[in-house]
Motif scaffolding. Structure first.
Motif, short mmCIF file in Angstrom:
data_model
loop_
_atom_site.label_atom_id
_atom_site.label_comp_id
_atom_site.label_asym_id
_atom_site.label_seq_id
_atom_site.Cartn_x
_atom_site.Cartn_y
_atom_site.Cartn_z
N MET A 1 -8.30 -8.87 5.84
CA MET A 1 -7.28 -7.87 6.14
C MET A 1 -6.99 -6.90 4.98
SD MET A 1 -5.99 -7.22 8.99
CE MET A 1 -4.66 -6.43 9.90
N PRO A 2 -6.89 -7.35 3.72
CA PRO A 2 -6.60 -6.38 2.65
C PRO A 2 -7.61 -5.24 2.55
CG PRO A 2 -6.16 -8.59 1.89
CD PRO A 2 -6.84 -8.73 3.21
N PRO A 3 -8.93 -5.52 2.41
CA PRO A 3 -9.84 -4.38 2.33
C PRO A 3 -9.84 -3.53 3.59
CG PRO A 3 -11.06 -6.44 2.51
CD PRO A 3 -9.65 -6.80 2.26
N LEU A 4 -9.66 -4.15 4.75
CA LEU A 4 -9.63 -3.39 5.99
C LEU A 4 -8.45 -2.42 6.00
CD1 LEU A 4 -10.60 -2.84 8.88
CD2 LEU A 4 -9.19 -4.77 9.63
N LEU A 5 -7.27 -2.90 5.65
CA LEU A 5 -6.09 -2.02 5.65
C LEU A 5 -6.15 -1.00 4.52
CD1 LEU A 5 -3.18 -4.49 6.55
CD2 LEU A 5 -4.26 -2.76 7.99
N MET A 6 -6.78 -1.38 3.42
CA MET A 6 -6.91 -0.41 2.33
C MET A 6 -7.76 0.78 2.76
SD MET A 6 -7.37 -3.10 -0.85
CE MET A 6 -7.58 -1.89 -2.14
N ILE A 7 -8.78 0.52 3.57
CA ILE A 7 -9.62 1.61 4.08
C ILE A 7 -8.86 2.44 5.10
CG2 ILE A 7 -11.69 2.13 5.42
CD1 ILE A 7 -12.95 -0.38 4.15
N LEU B 1 0.83 -1.21 0.00
CA LEU B 1 0.00 0.00 0.00
C LEU B 1 0.86 1.26 0.00
CD1 LEU B 1 -2.80 -1.07 2.52
CD2 LEU B 1 -3.06 -0.72 0.05
N ASP B 2 1.93 1.25 0.81
CA ASP B 2 2.81 2.42 0.85
C ASP B 2 3.48 2.66 -0.50
OD1 ASP B 2 2.20 2.86 3.50
OD2 ASP B 2 3.98 1.84 4.28
N ALA B 3 3.77 1.56 -1.20
CA ALA B 3 4.42 1.69 -2.50
C ALA B 3 3.43 1.97 -3.62
CB ALA B 3 5.21 0.42 -2.81
N GLY B 4 2.14 1.89 -3.33
CA GLY B 4 1.12 2.14 -4.33
C GLY B 4 0.92 1.01 -5.31
#
Length: 646
Positions: free
Chosen positions: A152-158, A59-62
Motif C-alpha cells: 500500500m505505501p508505494p501504491l499510494l505514493m504513486i 503524504l498530505d503533510a509531506g
C-alpha cells in the motif's frame, strides 16, 4: 512536518468485537453462526480503511516515511505473534507425528515471516492434511495483512502524485480488477488461490481505502439507517450463510456492510453507534487481534487430530481464548506498543530483527535429529509413534497414487475427469489404440483407484483402464456444485457402439444416498449387454485414524488395543448401503462383490494387519499401501477372479 492524528472511532472496536466473536463461534462449530468466518473479511476492510488514512495523512503533510511505517506495523504484529508461536510449538512437540511435525516446521517459519498464506495455498489438495489439524492455519490472514502493508505505501505514493480524486479512482480500478481476478480464479476451480493469495483478496483492503478517502456523509439522521443496514448485512452473512463460492462476490455482503458503517455520519445519539461503543465491546475489540491469534491453536490443541464441529469442549475454548488474548494484550502487545524502549525506529529494527532471527533459528532447528530425540522424552510418545506410522503410510500412499496418475504403473491406463475436461477427450483416452484386448474398464472415485492398485497387486498380468473422478459415485449427477462423470451414459454407449466396451467394474466409496445414482449407469450397462461387476463399499470411519490414536493416547491406551473398529465408528450404515447396492446390481443383471463382508468379520473391521503388523488405513477411509496389499490378498478366489477369467 508531523501528520495530524486520526480521530479515534470507538464504534470500530465494537465492530472488531463482533468480527472476532463471529470467528470464534464459527470455529467452535455453532450452526447458528455458519458464516462466522466472514469476521476476517470485516477485519480486512477495517485494515484497509485505517491504514489508507494513516498513509494519506502522512503524504498530505509531506512527512510520510515508508520504512518508519513498516517498522511500526511490525511493532504492531510481532509481539502478540511470539507467545502464540511458542504455544503452537509446545503443542506440536507433544501432539504431532513426525510427518506433521516436519510440516509444522515450515508453518512456523512461514507464520513468523508472514508468508503462510502462500504456504497453505501450496499445500491444499484432495489428500492434504485436514485443515483443522494445522496449528497455525489462521495466520494466513496475518500474512495477507502484512503483504498489504508492504504494497500500500508505494501504491499510494504513486497515486498521490496525481491528486486525491485520481487516487480514489485508482483504488476503485485496482479493487475492481482484484475482485474480477478472484471471480476468474473461483470459476476456473482455483478457489484455494482466490482464498489465500494477496492479489485476489486485495480488493477488500482497497475498498476500505476508498471509503477512507471519501468524506463521511454529513446527514446525522442517516447514521442509524446506515449503521443498521451495515450491521444487517454483516449479521445476515454470519447467521444465514448457506454456502456458495467464496471469497469473490461471495464476500460482497460483509464487505459492503462494513463500508456502509465506515461511511456513516457520527450521529451522537445513534443507538447503534452507542451499542458498538459499549465498554465490554470496546474491551473485546481492543484485544481482538490477540484473541484471534490464540483461539485457533488453542482449539486445535484440545482437538489435535480432528476439530469436531460441536458445542462441547470447543465452547470452553472461547472464554479461555478471550482470557489468554487479554494476557497477550496486557503483557506482550501493550508494553511494546507503548514502551519508551520501542518508539525509535532503530530500537524497533533491533528488537524486530532479533525476534525474527530467533524464529528462524527455531524453525530451522525443528526438523533436526536433536529436536526429534527431545520429543521422545515428552508425554504421549507411544501415541506419536502411531501417528508417525500413519504419516508414513500416508506419504507412501501418495507416492503410489502419483505413479498411477502419471501412468507409471504396468498394465494400467488412467483417465481422470479431474484432469480431462471434455467428453471427447475422455473417449480418446479410453480408446487408446495401444490398449490390449484383455483389458477391463474400472469406473470409480479414489476408492475405485484403491481397487485398481489392489488389482494390479493381485493380478499382475491383468490390464486395467480406469475412468476416474474424485469424490463421485460412477454416475452422471450433481454433487454439491460439481458435475460428476459428465455424460457417462453417452461414453458407455459410444464405446459399445464402437465395439470397444470391455467388461466393466464399478467401485467407489458409495456414500449412503449417493449410491442410488448408480442405478442409471447400471441401466445403461444393461442396455448394451455389458459384463458388469459392482464392488461394494469398504469401511468409511467417522474419524481418521489419527483421531482414534490420539483419543486412545489421552485415555491411556493405544489404537492397536482398541482395534478392530465396528459400526459405531462408521460414518454411515455401510451394511445397509452394501445390501441396497447389491439389490440394484442384481436388478440389472450385474454381479456384486461384498467388500464389507470380505474385509470385516461380523462388522468388526481390523485397523492393523495382525497383532504386530502395519496399519491398514492412513485416514478415515483410504487403505495404506500395506492395507492395499492386505486387500489384494483377499481378492483372490472371489467374484472378481471369476469375472476376470471370462
Amino acid at each position: 512536518m508531523s501528520a495530524a492524528p486520526i480521530a479515534y472511532r470507538h464504534e470500530l472496536d465494537g465492530l472488531r468485537a463482533i468480527a472476532v466473536l463471529a470467528v470464534l463461534g464459527y470455529h467452535a462449530g455453532y450452526n447458528d453462526v455458519a458464516g462466522g468466518f466472514i469476521g476476517v473479511d470485516v477485519f480486512l476492510v477495517l485494515s484497509g480503511y485505517l491504514i489508507t488514512q494513516q498513509i494519506m495523512i502522512g503524504l498530505d503533510a509531506g512527512g510520510f516515511a515508508p520504512l518508519r511505517f513498516w517498522l511500526r506495523r511490525a511493532r504492531r504484529l510481532l509481539p502478540a505473534m511470539v507467545p502464540v508461536l511458542a504455544f503452537a510449538l509446545v503443542a506440536a512437540l507433544i501432539l504431532k507425528g513426525d510427518g506433521a511435525f516436519a510440516d509444522f516446521a515450515g508453518h512456523f517459519l512461514s507464520a513468523g515471516f508472514f508468508y503462510s498464506n502462500y504456504q497453505f495455498a501450496s499445500e491444499a489438495g484432495y489428500f492434504a492434511r485436514a485443515s483443522d489439524t494445522n496449528l497455525l492455519l489462521h495466520t494466513w490472514s496475518l500474512s495477507l495483512e502484512w503483504q498489504f502493508y508492504l504494497i500500500m505505501p508505494p501504491l499510494l505514493m504513486i497515486l498521490h502524485r496525481f491528486g486525491r480524486d485520481a487516487t480514489i479512482l485508482g483504488l476503485i480500478a485496482i479493487s475492481a480488477a482484484s475482485l474480477a481476478y478472484s471471480e476468474i480464479l473461483i470459476r476456473a476451480g482455483n478457489a484455494n488461490w482466490a482464498f489465500y493469495a494477496t492479489p485476489p483478496r486485495f480488493w477488500e483492503f482497497a475498498a476500505g481505502g476508498v471509503v477512507a478517502l471519501l468524506p463521511r456523509l454529513a446527514l446525522p439522521f442517516a447514521g442509524p439507517l446506515l449503521r443498521g443496514a451495515g450491521l444487517a448485512l454483516i449479521f445476515w452473512m454470519i447467521l444465514a450463510y448457506a454456502g456458495g463460492p467464496f471469497p469473490g462476490l461471495g464476500a460482497g455482503l460483509p464487505v459492503l456492510g462494513t463500508l456502509i458503517i465506515l461511511i456513516a455520519p457520527e450521529s451522537p445519539r445513534d443507538p447503534l453507534r452507542l451499542m458498538l461503543s459499549w465498554r465490554w465491546m470496546q474491551w473485546v475489540g481492543q484485544r481482538s487481534y490477540a484473541i484471534y491469534l490464540i483461539h485457533w491453536p488453542l482449539m486445535v490443541a484440545i482437538t489435535p487430530s480432528e476439530m469436531n464441529q460441536s458445542e462441547g469442549i470447543l465452547t470452553v475454548a472461547i472464554p479461555v481464548s478471550i482470557l489468554l488474548g487479554h494476557l497477550i494484550y496486557r503483557f506482550a502487545e501493550t508494553p511494546v506498543r507503548t514502551g519508551s524502549g520501542f518508539r525509535e525506529s532503530r530500537a524497533i529494527l533491533r528488537h524486530g530483527t532479533l525476534t525474527l532471527a530467533v524464529i528462524a533459528a527455531i524453525g530451522l532447528a525443528l526438523p533436526t535429529a536433536a529436536v526429534l530425540a527431545l520429543r521422545e522424552a515428552l508425554p504421549l510418545s507411544t501415541t506419536r509413534a502411531t501417528i508417525t506410522q500413519i504419516d508414513r503410510a500416508r506419504a507412501d500412499y501418495l507416492d503410489l497414487q502419483d505413479r498411477i496418475s502419471a501412468g507409471d504403473m504396468p498394465n494400467a491406463r488412467y483417465c481422470s475427469f479431474d484432469d480431462i475436461a471434455s467428453t471427447d477427450a475422455m473417449l480418446a483416452c479410453l480408446t487408446d489404440p495401444t490398449t490390449p484386448e484383455d483389458t477391463v474398464l474400472l469406473i470409480g472415485d479414489s476408492h475405485g483407484r484403491d481397487v485398481l492398485a489392489a488389482m494390479l497387486m493381485a493380478y499382475p498380468g491383468q490390464h486395467v483402464t480406469m475412468l476416474h473422478q474424485s469424490s463421485c459415485v460412477p454416475a452422471t449427477y450433481i454433487r454439491g456444485r460439481s458435475l460428476c462423470f459428465d455424460a457417462l451414459d453417452r461414453i458407455i454407449e459410444t464405446l459399445a457402439a464402437r465395439g470397444a466396451l470391455p467388461p466393466v467394474i464399478l467401485a467407489a466409496r458409495w456414500w449412503q444416498g449417493e449410491h442410488e445414482n448408480v442405478s442409471a449407469t447400471l441401466a445403461t450397462l444393461d442396455a448394451v449387454d455389458a459384463d458388469t461387476l459392482v464392488i461394494g463399499p469398504g469401511p468409511t470411519f467417522a474419524s481418521p485414524m489419527e483421531t482414534h490414536a490420539t483419543e486412545a493416547g489421552f485415555a491411556g491406551t493405544t489404537l492397536r488395543a482398541l482395534a478392530p473398529l465396528g459400526p459405531e465408528s462408521f460414518a454411515f450404515d455401510i451394511a445397509a448401503t452394501s445390501a441396497d447396492l447389491a439389490a440394484r446390481a442384481a436388478s440389472r443383471g450385474a454381479e456384486f462383490l461384498d467388500r464389507y463382508a470380505m474385509v470385516c468379520t461380523g462388522g468388526a473391521c481390523p485397523v492393523f494387519d495382525g497383532a504386530t503388523g502395519p496399519i491398514l488405513y492412513f485416514d478415515e477411509q483410504h487403505l495404506s499401501p500395506a492395507g492395499l496389499a492386505w486387500f489384494a490378498a483377499m481378492l483372490e478366489d472371489t467374484e472378481l477372479s471369476a469375472f476376470l477369467e471370462r
